[in-house]
Design an enzyme around this catalytic site. Sequence first.
Site, PDB file in Angstrom:
ATOM      1  N   LYS A 190      31.543  30.099  41.744  1.00  0.00           N
ATOM      2  CA  LYS A 190      31.518  30.533  43.140  1.00  0.00           C
ATOM      3  C   LYS A 190      31.924  32.013  43.144  1.00  0.00           C
ATOM      4  CE  LYS A 190      33.567  31.310  46.468  1.00  0.00           C
ATOM      5  NZ  LYS A 190      33.538  32.597  47.214  1.00  0.00           N
ATOM      6  N   GLU A 200      44.446  33.941  37.371  1.00  0.00           N
ATOM      7  CA  GLU A 200      44.644  35.388  37.176  1.00  0.00           C
ATOM      8  C   GLU A 200      44.789  35.961  38.578  1.00  0.00           C
ATOM      9  OE1 GLU A 200      44.027  35.518  32.902  1.00  0.00           O
ATOM     10  OE2 GLU A 200      45.031  36.728  34.415  1.00  0.00           O
ATOM     11  N   CYS A 230      43.155  44.945  39.297  1.00  0.00           N
ATOM     12  CA  CYS A 230      44.418  44.196  39.344  1.00  0.00           C
ATOM     13  C   CYS A 230      45.456  44.803  38.413  1.00  0.00           C
ATOM     14  CB  CYS A 230      44.172  42.756  38.945  1.00  0.00           C
ATOM     15  SG  CYS A 230      43.554  42.642  37.273  1.00  0.00           S
ATOM     16  N   GLU A 256      51.086  44.257  47.214  1.00  0.00           N
ATOM     17  CA  GLU A 256      49.849  44.755  46.599  1.00  0.00           C
ATOM     18  C   GLU A 256      48.943  45.323  47.686  1.00  0.00           C
ATOM     19  OE1 GLU A 256      46.784  41.937  45.198  1.00  0.00           O
ATOM     20  OE2 GLU A 256      46.841  43.071  43.333  1.00  0.00           O
TER      21      GLU A 256
HETATM   22  N1  NAD Z   1      44.910  39.034  37.449  1.00  0.00           N
HETATM   23  C1  NAD Z   1      43.657  39.414  37.308  1.00  0.00           C
HETATM   24  O1  NAD Z   1      43.073  39.406  36.190  1.00  0.00           O
HETATM   25  C2  NAD Z   1      42.887  39.846  38.531  1.00  0.00           C
HETATM   26  C3  NAD Z   1      41.633  40.409  38.344  1.00  0.00           C
HETATM   27  C4  NAD Z   1      40.917  40.843  39.495  1.00  0.00           C
HETATM   28  C5  NAD Z   1      41.446  40.671  40.772  1.00  0.00           C
HETATM   29  N2  NAD Z   1      42.662  40.105  40.907  1.00  0.00           N
HETATM   30  C6  NAD Z   1      43.245  39.948  42.230  1.00  0.00           C
HETATM   31  O2  NAD Z   1      42.244  39.501  43.160  1.00  0.00           O
HETATM   32  C7  NAD Z   1      42.504  40.047  44.448  1.00  0.00           C
HETATM   33  C8  NAD Z   1      41.269  40.735  44.977  1.00  0.00           C
HETATM   34  O3  NAD Z   1      40.174  39.828  44.886  1.00  0.00           O
HETATM   35  P1  NAD Z   1      39.694  38.990  46.171  1.00  0.00           P
HETATM   36  O4  NAD Z   1      39.983  39.738  47.426  1.00  0.00           O
HETATM   37  O5  NAD Z   1      38.306  38.522  45.927  1.00  0.00           O
HETATM   38  O6  NAD Z   1      40.686  37.736  46.121  1.00  0.00           O
HETATM   39  P2  NAD Z   1      40.644  36.482  47.119  1.00  0.00           P
HETATM   40  O7  NAD Z   1      41.752  35.616  46.695  1.00  0.00           O
HETATM   41  O8  NAD Z   1      40.517  36.882  48.526  1.00  0.00           O
HETATM   42  O9  NAD Z   1      39.236  35.732  46.754  1.00  0.00           O
HETATM   43  C9  NAD Z   1      38.952  35.386  45.420  1.00  0.00           C
HETATM   44  C10 NAD Z   1      37.926  34.270  45.424  1.00  0.00           C
HETATM   45  O10 NAD Z   1      38.528  33.097  45.954  1.00  0.00           O
HETATM   46  C11 NAD Z   1      37.671  32.526  46.933  1.00  0.00           C
HETATM   47  N3  NAD Z   1      38.520  31.767  47.859  1.00  0.00           N
HETATM   48  C12 NAD Z   1      39.233  32.242  48.906  1.00  0.00           C
HETATM   49  N4  NAD Z   1      39.913  31.230  49.515  1.00  0.00           N
HETATM   50  C13 NAD Z   1      39.605  30.079  48.815  1.00  0.00           C
HETATM   51  C14 NAD Z   1      39.950  28.704  48.944  1.00  0.00           C
HETATM   52  N5  NAD Z   1      40.776  28.284  49.910  1.00  0.00           N
HETATM   53  N6  NAD Z   1      39.438  27.796  48.059  1.00  0.00           N
HETATM   54  C15 NAD Z   1      38.604  28.214  47.078  1.00  0.00           C
HETATM   55  N7  NAD Z   1      38.212  29.506  46.903  1.00  0.00           N
HETATM   56  C16 NAD Z   1      38.710  30.429  47.768  1.00  0.00           C
HETATM   57  C17 NAD Z   1      36.967  33.723  47.534  1.00  0.00           C
HETATM   58  O11 NAD Z   1      35.798  33.334  48.219  1.00  0.00           O
HETATM   59  C18 NAD Z   1      36.698  34.549  46.294  1.00  0.00           C
HETATM   60  O12 NAD Z   1      35.544  34.076  45.639  1.00  0.00           O
HETATM   61  C19 NAD Z   1      43.656  41.015  44.272  1.00  0.00           C
HETATM   62  O13 NAD Z   1      44.875  40.379  44.615  1.00  0.00           O
HETATM   63  C20 NAD Z   1      43.674  41.294  42.759  1.00  0.00           C
HETATM   64  O14 NAD Z   1      44.949  41.642  42.264  1.00  0.00           O
HETATM   65  C21 NAD Z   1      43.410  39.685  39.804  1.00  0.00           C
HETATM   66  O1  2VS Z   2      40.985  43.764  38.120  1.00  0.00           O
HETATM   67  C1  2VS Z   2      41.420  43.189  37.118  1.00  0.00           C
HETATM   68  C2  2VS Z   2      40.921  43.412  35.816  1.00  0.00           C
HETATM   69  C3  2VS Z   2      40.918  42.429  34.901  1.00  0.00           C
HETATM   70  C4  2VS Z   2      40.409  42.711  33.598  1.00  0.00           C
HETATM   71  C5  2VS Z   2      40.169  41.732  32.687  1.00  0.00           C
HETATM   72  O2  2VS Z   2      40.336  40.444  32.962  1.00  0.00           O
HETATM   73  C6  2VS Z   2      39.695  42.063  31.341  1.00  0.00           C
HETATM   74  O3  2VS Z   2      39.619  43.270  30.972  1.00  0.00           O
HETATM   75  O4  2VS Z   2      39.375  41.099  30.591  1.00  0.00           O
END
Ligand code: NAD
Ligand code: 2VS
Length: 486
Positions: free
Chosen positions: A178, A254, A288, A390
């Site tokens: 998804k 993550e 992130c 964040e």
């Molecule tokens: N730790 C990592 O490796 C990493 C990497 C990239 C982004 N992030 C984090 O992601 C965030 C930004 O991404 P975002 O805005 O897409 O995050 P988000 O949590 O808003 O959405 C992520 C995904 O989850 C889905 N989603 C939302 N609510 C849901 C539910 N109730 N059930 C199932 N799926 C659901 C969304 O449709 C989307 O596909 C930031 O907090 C960033 O730090 C972390």
């Molecule tokens: O925004 C977050 C970035 C994540 C990066 C990775 O998961 C990677 O480099 O494998």
Amino acid sequence: MTQKQILNFIDGQYVATQKQFAKHSPMDHSVIAQVHEAGKAEVDRAVAAARAALDGPWARMTVAERVERLYAVADGINRRFDEFLAAECADTGKPRSIASHIDIPRGAANFKIFADVIKNVPTEFFEMQTPDGRGAINYGYRGPVGVVGVICPWNLPLLLMTWKVGPALACGNTVVVKPSEETPQTAALLGEVMNEAGIPPGVYNVVHGFGPDSAGEFLTTHPHVDAITFTGETRTGEVIMKAAAKGARPVSMEMGGKNAAIVFADCDFDAAIEGTLRSAFVNSGQVCLGTERVYVERPIFDKFVAELARQIEGWKIGLPDDPDAKLGPLVSREHQQKVLSYYQLAAEEGATVVTGGGKPAMAGALADGAWVQPTIWTGLPETARVIREEIFGPCCHIAPFDTEEEALKKANDSEYGLAAAIWTRDVARAHRVAQRMKVGISWVNSWFLRDLRTPFGGAKHSGIGREGGVHSLEFYTELKNVCIKL
Ligand SMILES: NC(=O)c1ccc[n+]([C@@H]2O[C@H](COP(=O)([O-])OP(=O)(O)OC[C@H]3O[C@@H](n4cnc5c(N)ncnc54)[C@H](O)[C@@H]3O)[C@@H](O)[C@H]2O)c1
Ligand SMILES: O=C/C=C/C=C(\O)C(=O)O
């Protein structure tokens, strides 16, 4: 002009639905595609196809055959590099220079690395004595977990999706993906590559939609999904963990970060500036692992703030196809409003705005795009919300420190624990500080150097589990023991 249609991909076929939602351009908010939203029925079909594929040709393939197919997927992405590049830039607005050097190459690399890992997986073996003296042997055997639900974010869409699908398929699982509603295109396009690479129908499925009461929720609550891997905000992860609890399904999470950089006075100054410019502002701060808190040893504090501001003011804000653009828009108007609300909050909390703090003047239709200025603050207390929460935009706060202990205390004082960057020439101090950071990954005199064999993930509210190299096997395989009486 007929609008581009982004379809679901189920059992090797593209599937349209009656309910669509618009994908808006981050550049000018114009509608660039209609995305076909998967309802409960489509998610059921996708999960059923994934389950059926587990008992089909995919299950009978040897590791060598799976490896061959994963390499074919990587080759397929590289063969259609420009299509993936155009789709990713259209969805995210990011400069082509970023997508062509990071996002798309990693899409291919994420299949190759796990094809290589699965070829060389050692498992344990024990001989044991038995009362009749004939003995027995035990060996570990790694099989697939089953159907894996993959929930992805919008900041590095292809990279982060394939970081999950690569190991999942390498380990013999099937997936239902998804993608984020903001960035549907590359996940959909990958379906064609999967078919071309000879991945059997049902192994890779894509359902489009949102979270609550949409494809995301339907997928994570589906009783025939065996495991869920998620990347996104921590609060979303909490909801998904609750859904996974029913049936005690394993999760790999993550999540968010509020990462710190610690810059000591003995650092290579130019390298620290270059590295912090990237870690705070690349991808318009939508990474992130990015730095939103910078702690600089007092003797170089003023010089560091002035140079970082001078250099970021030289970064061009522009369209993806502009070869000189280093900053694109944020992914959506909604995210732009979130980041601007923090710009407003910083002013209210008493920050000194060293540079930025608002929206850049953009010409014509671009004025409707999700543009923000790169921003640097100083002068806030560690209790300020801008320091604790964040933001996920092109912004950072810089504060001075006087001792190593003070820097460590401040940098570790966060509910998050994802990444850190440490800048010093003192090798002993580099090891000491990196090991004491309560994060999943510490970079020393570098940032975002990625060896895909290493463990990747977050501590505290930033994640559960580690992915990367053999570490992905812990989540994407079921390890069993086989005991044979001799
Ligand atoms: N730790 C990592 O490796 C990493 C990497 C990239 C982004 N992030 C984090 O992601 C965030 C930004 O991404 P975002 O805005 O897409 O995050 P988000 O949590 O808003 O959405 C992520 C995904 O989850 C889905 N989603 C939302 N609510 C849901 C539910 N109730 N059930 C199932 N799926 C659901 C969304 O449709 C989307 O596909 C930031 O907090 C960033 O730090 C972390
Ligand atoms: O925004 C977050 C970035 C994540 C990066 C990775 O998961 C990677 O480099 O494998």
